[in-house]
Design a protein around this motif. Structure first.
Motif, short mmCIF file in Angstrom:
data_model
loop_
_atom_site.label_atom_id
_atom_site.label_comp_id
_atom_site.label_asym_id
_atom_site.label_seq_id
_atom_site.Cartn_x
_atom_site.Cartn_y
_atom_site.Cartn_z
N ARG A 1 -4.18 -94.64 25.31
CA ARG A 1 -3.81 -95.93 25.11
C ARG A 1 -3.51 -96.38 23.87
NH1 ARG A 1 -7.67 -96.66 28.98
NH2 ARG A 1 -9.20 -97.96 27.84
N THR A 2 -3.15 -95.45 22.80
CA THR A 2 -2.82 -95.38 21.35
C THR A 2 -1.24 -95.73 21.08
OG1 THR A 2 -2.66 -93.08 20.98
CG2 THR A 2 -4.91 -94.21 20.85
N ASN B 1 3.12 -97.85 18.49
CA ASN B 1 1.63 -98.10 18.30
C ASN B 1 1.30 -99.44 19.30
OD1 ASN B 1 0.29 -96.42 16.22
ND2 ASN B 1 1.16 -97.62 14.63
N VAL B 2 0.23 -98.99 19.97
CA VAL B 2 -0.51 -99.74 20.90
C VAL B 2 -1.60 -100.58 19.84
CG1 VAL B 2 -1.73 -100.32 22.79
CG2 VAL B 2 0.15 -98.53 22.78
N TYR C 1 -6.77 -102.01 22.79
CA TYR C 1 -6.67 -101.44 24.19
C TYR C 1 -6.79 -99.91 24.19
CZ TYR C 1 -3.95 -105.92 25.05
OH TYR C 1 -3.81 -107.18 25.09
N HIS C 2 -6.97 -99.43 22.98
CA HIS C 2 -7.27 -97.99 22.59
C HIS C 2 -8.56 -97.64 23.44
CE1 HIS C 2 -4.96 -97.75 18.73
NE2 HIS C 2 -4.40 -98.30 19.84
N VAL C 3 -8.56 -96.36 23.92
CA VAL C 3 -9.91 -95.77 24.52
C VAL C 3 -10.66 -95.52 23.43
CG1 VAL C 3 -10.66 -93.69 25.57
CG2 VAL C 3 -8.74 -94.49 26.42
N PRO C 4 -11.95 -95.92 23.67
CA PRO C 4 -13.13 -95.78 22.35
C PRO C 4 -13.07 -94.29 21.81
CG PRO C 4 -13.88 -97.17 24.02
CD PRO C 4 -12.68 -96.63 24.67
N ARG D 1 -7.64 -91.37 18.22
CA ARG D 1 -7.17 -91.64 16.86
C ARG D 1 -5.71 -91.73 16.98
NH1 ARG D 1 -9.25 -86.11 14.03
NH2 ARG D 1 -8.00 -87.12 12.40
N PRO D 2 -5.32 -93.05 16.76
CA PRO D 2 -3.85 -93.26 16.57
C PRO D 2 -2.89 -92.77 15.64
CG PRO D 2 -4.91 -95.25 16.09
CD PRO D 2 -5.91 -94.26 16.29
N LEU D 3 -1.73 -92.39 16.17
CA LEU D 3 -0.80 -91.71 14.95
C LEU D 3 -0.30 -92.70 13.99
CD1 LEU D 3 0.94 -89.19 14.06
CD2 LEU D 3 2.83 -90.12 15.32
N ALA D 4 -0.58 -92.36 12.76
CA ALA D 4 0.23 -93.55 11.68
C ALA D 4 1.61 -92.53 10.89
CB ALA D 4 -0.88 -93.65 10.64
N LEU D 5 2.14 -93.32 10.29
CA LEU D 5 3.38 -92.76 9.53
C LEU D 5 3.09 -91.75 8.57
CD1 LEU D 5 6.46 -92.96 9.57
CD2 LEU D 5 6.21 -94.71 7.84
N ASN D 6 1.93 -92.09 7.85
CA ASN D 6 1.58 -91.01 6.78
C ASN D 6 1.03 -89.80 7.28
OD1 ASN D 6 -0.69 -92.20 7.87
ND2 ASN D 6 -1.70 -92.72 6.16
N THR D 7 0.59 -89.90 8.62
CA THR D 7 0.04 -88.60 9.20
C THR D 7 1.47 -87.80 9.52
OG1 THR D 7 -1.79 -89.74 10.29
CG2 THR D 7 -1.06 -87.89 11.25
N TYR D 8 2.49 -88.49 9.96
CA TYR D 8 3.88 -87.90 10.27
C TYR D 8 4.30 -87.17 9.08
CZ TYR D 8 8.76 -87.19 11.37
OH TYR D 8 9.94 -86.27 11.32
N LYS D 9 4.33 -87.91 7.97
CA LYS D 9 4.78 -87.08 6.75
C LYS D 9 4.03 -86.17 6.25
CE LYS D 9 6.99 -91.50 4.86
NZ LYS D 9 7.10 -92.42 3.78
#
Length: 425
Positions: free
Chosen positions: A332-333, A348-349, A353-356, A359-367
């Motif tokens: 649910r991220t 991004n959610v 609502y995330h499952v405890p 680890r959601p994805l961030a733009l800097n992770t993509y770069k």
């Protein structure tokens, strides 16, 4: 093959920073890179509309059915197309992973459904139970059965391990079947919706009608059964509405009356308004708290789910054209949308609502992934198809926290063995 990244902030919801904000957009079409390494769509390329998207339960692989009559499989750890599946002879309307991630199911206007093995990408079976277009597919929660429906108004139920003949087949509606939904908890409960404006609940193993409901005006386009409460059903249609039905509220005599009429019984239900054009897709989160809807008005709406008082939680402009399909990652991220504008949106959610522990994805992770890909790439010249597949998988392996999908392992084997033919640009 390429990724189209729309900078964060270009398309946002109306609900503040902790809302459904765009991370990036993917496209299976050719792209151009700017000096910062961010890919933008090449305007000289006419993108293929995206008809359907689906994601594996482990969240590592995305399938997208595009108007080029292929299914493109993306690694959601490296954001590269790992392989493209070809075989259907006409438009692919829907794709769906089995809950155990063993198979990918697709249906097409060529009148067939294809079962693909996720481990290899190879077609396992081709079903031919319909006389015309196959619009709808769905899996039972135990992955044992899948159901198909189409313009011939028939439903066929198949065993995933024995697809020679359907175990049940019946004429279900008086017009085309547009969508199907299995109960996650009860493999014998199947729901269908149709262009005849009715909703039908069936015993999937016998074809026995349990009840038939009515309420929509015009074609009903999609149906979803709540994962946590299979008595709660969501539907949407060309009347621009999303509707919630609680089967607990259907009395025995009302259910009996509903079975005697092709027009169905209009029981009390919730009507969720807001979309201004036809609604094409719905999906509950796996905890049943949220319901997402996408429509021809290019927007997505997120609804708080309640059998008593559902309400609108978020709304945002998602694409430049119809939102044809959407799906949630199991943690649910992320919400994933597919559109006729040719793009797949990753959203991004909100963290509540995330499952405890997720680890959601961030733009800097993509770069960072893009930079890592450059370091691991072919330093002597442009990367080959084999190099691109192998490098994207190596990134995925480096970043995976636990376990790897079968397809990732297969892609590594192809990269090392030099089999370029299975990977299409």
């Amino acid at each position: 093959m390429g990724n189209t990244l729309l900078p964060c902030g270009k398309q946002k919801s109306e609900n503040g920073p902790d809302a459904f904000n765009l991370i990036l957009s993917l496209s299976a079409d050719e792209t151009l890179d700017d000096q910062e390494g961010i890919a933008y769509r090449n305007n000289s390329v006419n993108p293929h509309p995206v008809w359907s998207v689906a994601v594996t339960s482990d969240g590592q692989q995305l399938a997208a059915a595009c108007a080029d009559n292929r299914i493109h499989l993306w690694c959601l750890l490296s954001f590269e197309i790992v392989i493209s599946l070809a075989g259907h002879g006409d438009v692919i309307w829907q794709v769906a992973y089995s809950p155990n991630d063993e198979f990918l199911l697709s249906c097409s206007a060529d009148g067939t459904c294809r079962l693909w093995e996720v481990a290899t990408g190879y077609p396992v079976a081709i079903t031919r139970g319909h006389s015309n277009w196959v619009w709808a597919i769905t899996w039972s929660g135990d992955s044992r059965y899948f159901a198909t429906g189409g313009t011939d108004s028939r439903i066929c139920v198949w065993e995933s391990t024995n697809t020679g003949m359907p175990i049940a087949s019946w004429l279900a509606h008086v017009k085309s079947i547009s969508s199907l939904g299995f109960s996650d908890r009860d493999a014998s409960r199947l729901v269908s919706v149709s262009n005849d404006s009715t909703i039908a609940v069936w015993d999937a193993l016998t074809g026995h009608l349990r009840c038939r409901l009515a309420g929509h005006v015009g074609n009903i386009t999609c149906v979803e059964v709540c994962p946590m409460n299979d008595n709660l059903i969501a539907t949407a249609g060309e009347d621009c509405s999303v509707r919630l039905w609680s089967l607990r509220d259907l009395a025995v005599d009302e259910a009996y009356a509903s079975r005697t009429s092709d027009k169905g019984y209009n029981m009390r239900h919730h009507i969720l308004k807001g979309h201004t054009e036809a609604v094409h897709c719905l999906q509950f989160t796996n905890d049943g708290r949220l319901l997402a809807s996408g429509a021809s008005d290019a927007t997505v709406r997120i609804w708080h789910v309640s059998a008593k008082l559902p309400s609108l939680a978020y709304k945002f402009n998602a694409h430049e054209s119809w939102v044809r399909s959407l799906c949630w990652k199991q943690d649910r991220t992320m919400l994933i949308t597919g559109s006729t504008d040719g793009l797949i949106g990753l959203w991004n959610v909100p963290t509540e609502y995330h499952v405890p522990g997720s680890r959601p994805l961030a733009l800097n992770t993509y770069k960072a992934m893009q930079e890592e890909a450059k370091v691991k790439g072919n330093s002597t010249g442009p990367p080959t198809l084999r190099d691109r597949a192998r490098n994207s998988v190596l990134i995925a392996v480096d970043r995976a926290r636990e376990g790897f999908s079968f397809l990732i392992r297969k892609a590594i084997e192809m990269g090392q063995g030099g089999n370029d033919s299975a990977i299409e640009k």
